[in-house]
Enzyme design. Structure first.
Site, PDB file in Angstrom:
ATOM      1  N   HIS A 178       0.614  -1.635  -0.018  1.00 57.55           N
ATOM      2  CA  HIS A 178      -0.375  -0.106   0.045  1.00 57.55           C
ATOM      3  C   HIS A 178       0.431   1.529   0.290  1.00 57.55           C
ATOM      4  O   HIS A 178       0.111   2.250   0.111  1.00 57.55           O
ATOM      5  CB  HIS A 178      -0.399   0.291   1.595  1.00 57.55           C
ATOM      6  CG  HIS A 178      -0.513   0.391   2.847  1.00 57.55           C
ATOM      7  ND1 HIS A 178       0.644  -0.509   2.881  1.00 57.55           N
ATOM      8  CD2 HIS A 178       0.143   1.558   3.910  1.00 57.55           C
ATOM      9  CE1 HIS A 178       0.420  -0.549   4.372  1.00 57.55           C
ATOM     10  NE2 HIS A 178       0.221   1.221   4.358  1.00 57.55           N
TER      11      HIS A 178
HETATM   12  N1  UDP Z   1      -2.710  -6.110   9.410  1.00 59.38           N
HETATM   13  C1  UDP Z   1      -3.988  -5.811   9.669  1.00 59.38           C
HETATM   14  N2  UDP Z   1      -4.858  -6.514   8.623  1.00 59.38           N
HETATM   15  C2  UDP Z   1      -4.085  -6.638   6.985  1.00 59.38           C
HETATM   16  C3  UDP Z   1      -3.085  -5.697   6.721  1.00 59.38           C
HETATM   17  C4  UDP Z   1      -1.914  -5.606   8.419  1.00 59.38           C
HETATM   18  O1  UDP Z   1      -4.702  -6.008  10.903  1.00 59.38           O
HETATM   19  O2  UDP Z   1      -5.225  -7.317   6.597  1.00 59.38           O
HETATM   20  C5  UDP Z   1      -1.896  -5.085  10.437  1.00 59.38           C
HETATM   21  C6  UDP Z   1      -0.263  -5.924  10.658  1.00 59.38           C
HETATM   22  O3  UDP Z   1      -0.550  -7.017  11.488  1.00 59.38           O
HETATM   23  C7  UDP Z   1       0.688  -4.820  11.194  1.00 59.38           C
HETATM   24  C8  UDP Z   1      -0.369  -3.388  10.782  1.00 59.38           C
HETATM   25  O4  UDP Z   1      -1.564  -3.821  10.274  1.00 59.38           O
HETATM   26  O5  UDP Z   1      -0.202  -4.860  12.346  1.00 59.38           O
HETATM   27  C9  UDP Z   1      -0.077  -2.580   9.990  1.00 59.38           C
HETATM   28  O6  UDP Z   1      -0.886  -1.650   9.439  1.00 59.38           O
HETATM   29  P1  UDP Z   1      -0.125  -0.746   7.916  1.00 59.38           P
HETATM   30  O7  UDP Z   1       0.475  -2.293   6.873  1.00 59.38           O
HETATM   31  O8  UDP Z   1      -1.577  -0.613   7.228  1.00 59.38           O
HETATM   32  O9  UDP Z   1       0.753   0.472   8.231  1.00 59.38           O
HETATM   33  P2  UDP Z   1       2.034   0.307   8.093  1.00 59.38           P
HETATM   34  O10 UDP Z   1       3.113  -0.586   9.660  1.00 59.38           O
HETATM   35  O11 UDP Z   1       2.718   0.907   6.873  1.00 59.38           O
HETATM   36  O12 UDP Z   1       2.800   1.935   8.864  1.00 59.38           O
END
Ligand code: UDP
Length: 365
Positions: free
Chosen positions: A203
């Site tokens: 994403h």
């Molecule tokens: N996650 C979730 N469902 C999904 C994809 C990710 O619960 O379909 C969780 C994942 O386990 C982690 C968090 O979302 O705890 C990460 O969020 P994201 O990837 O949106 O943000 P980033 O960490 O890249 O800022």
């Protein structure tokens, strides 16, 4: 002592839930949760509040914003009113989303100290919106709680005084340990014949905001799906762009690919622990796979979380193409992958450490 904890987007819930719980254990601390509404869909917000057993937020802002700049201004205006009413002693923000910076800035304008959880991470890539949020939030914060040693070094290089920096570990891992209960890294590492799927998440703007990159991603998934099953919970941003460029049907028609809606936290962790490999560009997923010792391939040029590569099970793959990713996954299938080790203080007790540092500072306890 009154603390306002800010949540706004998906990765904030896992970080703030253990902190709100830890604050709430002390009668002398009044812990309030403000949800900025940055992510408001049930599948990006409510499911996490529920699964992480968080009470409904004390405040929920409603955003109409179309652009990032509108979003900042709406969050700051709404949050300023809450600050005027609640007059907290401290505002706690986590991570690197727009809500993190918007609320840190509003608090600092109101002369209220800010604590930043997950401070000091730097990808070195200022074209990432998150990198700008990280740098500015840290510059505004009085207390910088960091997850890994590289973040301490980054902050010292930016002339942040050492007494503001606390290496406390990773609150996201507090949530993971809490929710998986009896799971342990060892039980999660077995790659059985039945679990030879690839879990794919994507994403970041650099990977999903242009037709060129989305087409490239589809080519890689199509190629890999000839050998392995691919499970792909699609982030709303990615789905919106796939639809805009007319590529959504193409993704859904690839044989051996399961296109899924964004998953709940528990559901996603279960998919993760059953996967042969996770292919991602998520920050949090790089950390969770490191803790669970599951092979992870990150399709990015840099990571702000180098400990996941140096100590963990993560590999940065860049540039990437069908052949390079296939070769790496084939190596994983043959067991040729580092299991890695779990970074220091990623032990489920980070929120406890943060609260005890803040208590000492604000309550002399
Ligand atoms: N996650 C979730 N469902 C999904 C994809 C990710 O619960 O379909 C969780 C994942 O386990 C982690 C968090 O979302 O705890 C990460 O969020 P994201 O990837 O949106 O943000 P980033 O960490 O890249 O800022």
């Amino acid at each position: 002592m009154k603390v306002i904890n800010v949540v706004g987007a998906r990765p904030n819930f896992m970080k703030v839930a253990p902190l709100h719980r830890a604050f709430s254990r002390f009668p002398e601390i009044h812990s309030i949760v403000v949800h900025t509404g940055q992510h408001s869909d049930a599948c990006m917000s409510d499911v996490f509040l529920e699964q992480l057993k968080m009470p409904p937020p004390d405040y929920l802002l409603r955003l109409s914003a179309a652009s990032a700049t509108c979003q900042f201004s709406e969050i700051m205006t709404g949050f300023e009113k809450i600050l005027q009413k609640e007059k907290p002693d401290l505002v706690l923000v986590a991570g690197d989303v727009n809500s993190t910076l918007a609320c840190a800035l509003a608090a600092s304008k109101a002369d209220i100290p800010v604590a930043h959880v997950e401070a000091g991470l730097r990808s070195g890539d200022r074209s990432m919106p998150e990198e700008i949020n990280r740098i500015l939030t840290d510059a505004l914060s009085a207390h910088l709680f960091v997850t890994e040693p590289s973040a301490v070094q980054n902050l010292l290089l930016e002339n942040v005084p050492m007494q503001k920096i606390h290496l406390v570990g990773n609150v996201m891992i507090d949530s993971l340990i809490g929710i998986t209960g009896s799971w342990c890294p060892e039980s999660a590492t077995n790659i059985s014949e039945q679990s030879r799927y690839i879990l794919w998440t994507m994403h970041r703007p650099s990977n999903v905001d242009t037709e060129v990159m989305l087409t490239k991603m589809l080519a890689m998934i199509t190629h890999l799906a000839r050998r392995w099953t691919v499970l792909f919970p699609v982030h709303p941003r990615t789905m919106k762009n796939l639809c805009t460029f007319g590529l959504a049907d193409q993704l859904c028609s690839i044989r051996n690919v399961q296109v899924l809606p964004p998953q709940g936290y528990m559901e996603f962790l279960k998919l993760m622990t059953g996967a042969m490999v996770v292919v991602t560009d998520s920050g949090g997923v790089q950390e969770e796979t490191t803790f669970l010792q599951i092979p992870c391939i990150t399709l990015r040029e840099s990571t702000e979380r180098p400990v996941t590569v140096e100590r963990g099970s993560n590999l940065l793959l860049y540039p990437f193409d069908e052949k390079r990713i296939e070769d790496n996954i084939a190596a994983i299938q043959q067991g040729l992958w580092k299991k890695g080790s779990i970074p220091e203080y990623w032990d489920g007790r980070t929120a406890e450490r943060i609260v005890s540092i803040l208590k000492a500072q604000y309550l002399n306890l």
